[in-house]
Scaffold this motif. Sequence first.
Motif, PDB file in Angstrom:
ATOM      1  N   ALA A 248       0.831  -1.205   0.000  1.00 16.04           N
ATOM      2  CA  ALA A 248       0.000   0.000   0.000  1.00 16.04           C
ATOM      3  C   ALA A 248       0.865   1.253   0.000  1.00 16.04           C
ATOM      4  O   ALA A 248       0.549   2.257  -0.645  1.00 16.04           O
ATOM      5  CB  ALA A 248      -0.923  -0.003   1.221  1.00 16.04           C
ATOM      6  N   PHE A 249       1.957   1.170   0.721  1.00 11.71           N
ATOM      7  CA  PHE A 249       2.894   2.288   0.803  1.00 11.71           C
ATOM      8  C   PHE A 249       3.462   2.606  -0.575  1.00 11.71           C
ATOM      9  O   PHE A 249       3.490   3.750  -1.018  1.00 11.71           O
ATOM     10  CB  PHE A 249       4.016   1.885   1.781  1.00 11.71           C
ATOM     11  N   HIS A 250       3.877   1.560  -1.270  1.00 10.29           N
ATOM     12  CA  HIS A 250       4.436   1.703  -2.611  1.00 10.29           C
ATOM     13  C   HIS A 250       3.384   2.282  -3.562  1.00 10.29           C
ATOM     14  O   HIS A 250       3.668   3.205  -4.331  1.00 10.29           O
ATOM     15  CB  HIS A 250       4.899   0.318  -3.087  1.00 10.29           C
ATOM     16  N   GLN A 251       2.175   1.765  -3.461  1.00  8.19           N
ATOM     17  CA  GLN A 251       1.095   2.243  -4.316  1.00  8.19           C
ATOM     18  C   GLN A 251       0.801   3.723  -4.086  1.00  8.19           C
ATOM     19  O   GLN A 251       0.506   4.455  -5.011  1.00  8.19           O
ATOM     20  CB  GLN A 251      -0.180   1.434  -4.051  1.00  8.19           C
ATOM     21  N   PHE A 252       0.879   4.125  -2.824  1.00  5.96           N
ATOM     22  CA  PHE A 252       0.587   5.515  -2.484  1.00  5.96           C
ATOM     23  C   PHE A 252       1.480   6.468  -3.283  1.00  5.96           C
ATOM     24  O   PHE A 252       1.020   7.450  -3.847  1.00  5.96           O
ATOM     25  CB  PHE A 252       0.779   5.731  -0.984  1.00  5.96           C
ATOM     26  N   PHE A 253       2.752   6.151  -3.347  1.00  9.35           N
ATOM     27  CA  PHE A 253       3.674   7.034  -4.072  1.00  9.35           C
ATOM     28  C   PHE A 253       3.543   6.876  -5.581  1.00  9.35           C
ATOM     29  O   PHE A 253       3.708   7.826  -6.336  1.00  9.35           O
ATOM     30  CB  PHE A 253       5.110   6.768  -3.624  1.00  9.35           C
TER      31      PHE A 253
END
Length: 422
Positions: A248-253
């Motif tokens: 999710a963190f990766h997707q956020f950026f």
Amino acid sequence: MTSVLDELTWRGLVANSTDEDALRAHLDAGPVTFYVGFDPTAPSIHFGNLVQLIVARHLQDAGHKPIILVGGSTGMIGDPKDSGERTLNSKETVAEWVDKIRSQVVRYVSFEGDNAAVVVNNLDWTGPMPVLDFLRTIGKHFPVNRMLARDVVRNRLEEGISYTEFSYVLLQSMDYLELFRRYGCTLQFGGSDQWGNITAGVELVRRADGARVHALATPLLTKADGTKFGKTESGTVWLDPLMTSPYAFHQFFLNAEDSKVIEYLKVFSRRSRAEIEDLARQTELDPHRRAAQKALADDVTALVHSEAERDAAIAAASAVFGRAELSDLPESTIAQVVSEIGAVELAADTSLPGVVDVLEASGVVPSRSAARRAIAEGGAYLNNLRVTDPDAVLSEADLLHGRYVITRRGKKTVGAAVIRHS
RNA sequence: GGCAGGUUGCCCGAGUGGCCAAAGGGAGCAGACUGUAAAUCUGCCGGCUCAGCCUACGUUGGUUCGAACCCAACACCUGCCA
């Protein structure tokens, strides 16, 4: 060699500072001991704190010595915010969060060498202080008329502010004075929302000890529409992998807007100016390839989590968003994707569950009603195939490798379920 | 302590006895268009065993065939006065 202040300025990390020339001279003159504080208002630091940690890293790389302060005392008071009075957390809760945050921040600075970082807790000096000493030695330096003029306080006068929160600035200022005395700390920085508290500390050091110390503020990062960058539909982006998964963190950026991605890249990435300028060109010429977004997401995920987590996030995303038929992918790939995005286990005793149940259980919709709605709107997918019948029940043919189901709502919200046959 | 006003869905905010799951706005979600971007248009936006039912308008109790709406007590918030 450019000075670290120029580097920070170019990266857009300086929103405000005390006398810039004096600060530059101070930083150029030799190693400076600086501090940045984090209040335990949650069990994890979040995305917004990352900017401070990155600034700390830049300064340490330039030879300066970091003090990372965890606010064991200030966290028990709470700094005033516009939205209203905070609820006090119990002492036990704050102590627990202090420990968690301490264990998180150590990742971002080095504890080796001449300028090794130090982690401190302001409860160590605030806790034992008698109230009369506090009022006489600290309180005497704070004119109430000046305190009332501060924006954070003035904004709260209508709806009210407790004496507790009103006093917060004294505690933070005292931290600066204490660190100046103990460690010779002469620079404090923090988010621009902390600027008032920071400058109050500068002034206290001057009044109490007659010394000139410095301050920096980092900007508040915003999205193109002016709102705060760092929140998603599901809330704050946390750095704790249990609270916000690396995927999710990766997707956020990865979803950063074109108009902002270069700004974020400067802040969060260690890439050189030349590399970033090249990515800016690519974004302009070939926006659909989103080279800058990928670089940003990859860099930050590797920094906060690990290179292995970054690779797993990339693999999971390319499986889910790629063109490949999910049913064609080998079991090892599917298993990895499923573990990366997080799956629920569903027991299939006599019959397989209905699609509505699978969508809800896998977390892509908050309720069964929402699942029906999503299906009616054409926004629900099973293994990348649109679901059209809300009453449909899974069949063996829907299971990847006999047990996996990947669910999706809209384009970006994905979940997974593992069916356990009994 | 006294007086006045307030407490509605994620937020703001209308509603003063049945037509109220509750106007309007914001936020959010989905579809179309795209590039997992932005903008735009359309739809959705309490829950469920979903053409029906259940739960909700600070809390508890009452009046009534029927209450977010009337009454009482309590809690909390805001302002003015002491």
